[in-house]
Scaffold this motif. Sequence first.
Motif, PDB file in Angstrom:
ATOM      1  N   LYS A 106      26.547 -43.027  37.469  1.00  0.00           N
ATOM      2  CA  LYS A 106      25.533 -42.003  37.208  1.00  0.00           C
ATOM      3  C   LYS A 106      26.190 -40.665  36.926  1.00  0.00           C
ATOM      4  N   ILE A 107      27.307 -40.412  37.616  1.00  0.00           N
ATOM      5  CA  ILE A 107      27.991 -39.137  37.419  1.00  0.00           C
ATOM      6  C   ILE A 107      28.569 -39.071  36.016  1.00  0.00           C
TER       7      ILE A 107
ATOM      8  N   ALA B 259      26.039 -38.383  33.349  1.00  0.00           N
ATOM      9  CA  ALA B 259      25.360 -37.085  33.369  1.00  0.00           C
ATOM     10  C   ALA B 259      26.070 -36.098  32.444  1.00  0.00           C
ATOM     11  N   PRO B 260      25.371 -35.017  32.059  1.00  0.00           N
ATOM     12  CA  PRO B 260      26.006 -34.025  31.178  1.00  0.00           C
ATOM     13  C   PRO B 260      27.188 -33.331  31.844  1.00  0.00           C
TER      14      PRO B 260
ATOM     15  N   ASP C 266      26.367 -27.573  34.989  1.00  0.00           N
ATOM     16  CA  ASP C 266      25.822 -28.448  33.936  1.00  0.00           C
ATOM     17  C   ASP C 266      24.788 -29.420  34.495  1.00  0.00           C
ATOM     18  N   LEU C 267      24.877 -29.669  35.817  1.00  0.00           N
ATOM     19  CA  LEU C 267      24.007 -30.677  36.394  1.00  0.00           C
ATOM     20  C   LEU C 267      22.685 -30.118  36.888  1.00  0.00           C
ATOM     21  N   LEU C 268      22.510 -28.800  36.764  1.00  0.00           N
ATOM     22  CA  LEU C 268      21.239 -28.206  37.159  1.00  0.00           C
ATOM     23  C   LEU C 268      20.159 -28.584  36.156  1.00  0.00           C
TER      24      LEU C 268
END
Lengths: 265, 257
Positions: free
Chosen positions: B46-47, B50-51, B192-194
């Motif tokens: 999943k990590i 992610a972007p 970036d993960l926000l």
Amino acid sequence: MSGAWKLYWALVAGSIRSRRQYKFDFLFTNLAYGIIFAVEFVAVGALLYRFGVIAGWDIYEIALLFGVSSIAMGLVRVFLSELMYFERYIIQGDFDALMVRPWPTLLQLVTANVDPGRLGAILQGGIIAYVGVDGLIGRGALSPWALLYLPVLFVVGAAIFAAVLLATSALAFWVQRVDELTTFTIHAPQAAGTYPLLIYPRWIQHLLTTVLPVAYVNYIPVRYLIGRGGTAYDLATPLLVAVAALMLAHSVWRAGERRYQSTGS
Amino acid sequence: MVYYLLASGAFRRHLQYRWAHMINNLASVGFGYIFIAVWMAVEPEKITAAPGGYSQEMLVQYVAFNQTLLWVAFFLPIGLGVPAAIRTGHIATEMHKPVPYFPMVLGRESGSVLYHLIFRAVPMAIVFASTTGYPAPHNPWSATMGVLLAAYTALCLHYLMGIAAFWTKEIRWVWWLFQASFAINGTWLPLDLLPDGVREVAMALPFAVQMYYPATIWFGLRGWEGLLPGLVWAPILTLLCLLATSGARRRMEVQGG
């Protein structure tokens, strides 16, 4: 005993009254505490928003863990803030002034600085806990009866944190400088406790269920409430842990006080 | 020469408490381990999906790096010693010295930053390197610039917090609000993960210059362009600090300091 209670409430009321003088400050302090803790959850919330689960626990479950821990810690901050920075009493000799008075030193300490400004932390913890509870009840993972238990857990959890804080502060009688130590015994374990215990190595899990029993503040009882394991006894053990921890911490405190007097400071 | 003396004075003052700081370093490393444990509990695929282009191993080292960076670019003496000077009254003499006040404080607290670098960041980096791993910079030059900008931003922000003591008696809550920035400066969660919306705002704030941009430059996720936000905020913050200083000076003279 009831004399002590009346005294306690009189002192607390006095402390609150003296703070109310600074109305602007009161409002802003509450707001600030509310914001700082609310924003703390933004990072965790963002992580759960994007990745869904941490070790299988989803955002509502973690919100409940986080909220319970925040509220318990918030209660400690409101009522026991003087104990958090206790070392100055020993180092600057202010403790002597407490000892000459006809009341127990602990009673004086816990009434010296009751800070309703820190209610903001409790409020914010309550909001996050509410979000968690709402989501969990919504999908049937939590029984509404749990709502009766949770307020009990807030107080019991606060008692466990208080016991650890008391024992840590009591060490000041031996080693003087203990304020830094609270980072190890209170702040780090509390931060660790906002996530499910199983993400940590075994020895940390042991540590947080024995020497620093903060796992009983939220993880152990909540785990049972949401049906992720444990037994119904897990709802009772936090109370037992709190009582035992407080008794132990109190005897450490008394031993330290005796030692302080006998060295004739 | 004056600034060197100021800085070395601050450095030597911190040096006296280095053993207490070493113990405190362990607590800081401990907090890093908490966040690392959280990342290890998220599924690696999943990590990667992610972007931002992160992997689980990268995030472990990202947390380790940022824990050390915190001491250079976040945890500085409260208000850079300005509120303390106001309380004791020394502020009056300090402001009337032949050295302008804001640069004087900056010079002095550079000593604090250097101390933190050597006695906090480096020991913690060693502990991380021998346990969870600590990253080497992708491009040492841009990485160093990133850290310097982070330190400068932190100095300015702390100065603004400190000089606020001229106007409000309690700067505690200013400090707490600053601590709130901890959650959105990218310390353990890369910006970036926000979620959309929050991410853009967070990336535009000066807090991101303290942690997020130097970290992404260090990892090679950004090149020299990662320095732009810092280079934009530096003059803005400097101007704010200078304005605040002259405002404070006027206020002090009015009160007959």
